[in-house]
Design a protein around this motif. Structure first.
Motif, short mmCIF file in Angstrom:
data_model
loop_
_atom_site.label_atom_id
_atom_site.label_comp_id
_atom_site.label_asym_id
_atom_site.label_seq_id
_atom_site.Cartn_x
_atom_site.Cartn_y
_atom_site.Cartn_z
N GLU A 127 27.52 2.36 34.91
CA GLU A 127 26.60 1.73 33.96
C GLU A 127 27.03 1.94 32.51
N ALA A 128 27.96 2.86 32.26
CA ALA A 128 28.41 3.15 30.89
C ALA A 128 29.86 3.63 30.95
N ASP A 152 22.59 -4.59 37.01
CA ASP A 152 22.89 -5.52 35.93
C ASP A 152 23.72 -4.85 34.82
N LEU A 153 23.44 -3.57 34.55
CA LEU A 153 24.24 -2.85 33.55
C LEU A 153 25.68 -2.68 34.01
N GLU A 157 29.08 -4.09 32.19
CA GLU A 157 30.19 -3.20 31.86
C GLU A 157 31.49 -3.69 32.50
N ALA A 158 31.41 -4.21 33.71
CA ALA A 158 32.60 -4.77 34.35
C ALA A 158 33.16 -5.92 33.51
N GLU A 225 24.25 -14.88 41.54
CA GLU A 225 23.54 -15.25 40.31
C GLU A 225 23.56 -14.10 39.31
N MET A 226 23.42 -12.87 39.80
CA MET A 226 23.48 -11.71 38.91
C MET A 226 24.86 -11.59 38.26
N ILE A 227 25.91 -11.88 39.02
CA ILE A 227 27.27 -11.82 38.48
C ILE A 227 27.44 -12.88 37.39
#
Length: 253
Positions: A127-128, A152-153, A157-158, A225-227
């Motif tokens: 996530e970070a 989602d985070l 980040e990806a 959809e999230m991607i």
């Protein structure tokens, strides 16, 4: 910052968002030394086929041109080792995992396979990520993203750490789509896998969580959809083994 009233799922339980990562860490601390053996037993060896399909999709260059792979939640090194063995001399993989026990298993495996120069291991949170913007040619995550508290985070980040033209690949358990297979899969998952976990690792509860976490993960369309929402283009997915797993792909364009 997490609000104190935010919750997420840990298997079938709702837990405070800030507690999930610690609970997940405890799971993988418990099973790290037998993680790869359990993967063979749980999947009948199919996880090896699924991972080979992922590496074929990644298709790292075989020449001497530089190619940097970030393999997130890849502690024991499976994906990075496969990629390193098919790639050319310009390839280097960075395995990033939040769990120190899994990373140590990976480091020992790298030494045994003489891949310590091509694969490095870094502790980090999906996530970070502690990497500069646009620093990798590809990002892989295999059977790890469903354990991230805020998916989602991790997806954002990806996108951030990939170079222009970089590729995101995610291999994850999915939603069984074959009538009849879904019932057999549930029977095996909820009755056999926890008992295998108890016999092999002495820990049934961790494998009960892993089974439950699969059922809580979004279906392929919703995850796709999230991607897309994270900024990726040309998002697609491939259903494997009747929906037991899916391989999602996206590009930073």
């Amino acid at each position: 910052m997490d609000r104190p009233d935010q919750t997420t799922h840990f298997g079938f339980r709702d837990v405070p968002l800030g507690e999930k990562q610690t609970l997940v860490n405890d799971v993988f601390h418990s099973v790290a030394s037998r993680y790869d053996l359990m993967n063979d037993l749980m999947s009948g060896g199919l996880h090896r086929v699924w991972k080979d399909i992922m590496i074929n999709a990644l298709s790292p260059p075989k020449g001497d041109q530089p190619f940097a792979l970030l393999d997130v939640a890849g502690g024991t090194g499976d994906i990075s080792f496969r990629a390193a063995k098919t790639a050319g001399s310009g390839f280097h993989a960075t395995v990033c995992d939040i769990n120190t026990d899994m990373l140590e298993v990976g480091r020992q495996r790298a030494l045994k396979q003489y891949l310590e120069d091509k694969v490095s291991f870094v502790e980090g949170n999906a996530e970070a990520l502690a990497f500069p913007d646009r620093s990798f040619d590809a990002y892989t995550i295999a059977f790890g993203i469903r354990n991230v508290p805020q998916i989602d985070l991790a997806l954002r980040e990806a996108y951030r750490v990939l170079k222009h033209g970089g590729r995101f690949l995610c291999l994850e358990f999915s939603t069984v789509q074959v009538p009849g297979l879904d019932r057999l899969y549930d029977l095996f998952s909820f009755n056999v896998i926890p008992q295998l976990g108890r016999a092999v690792t002495g820990d049934a509860e961790s494998y009960r969580y892993l089974v439950e976490s699969i059922r809580k993960f979004p279906n392929p369309s919703l995850f796709g959809e999230m991607i897309s929402n994270a900024g990726f283009s040309r998002v697609s997915w491939r259903i494997l083994s009747g929906g037991i797993v899916a391989l999602h792909s996206g590009w930073r364009l």
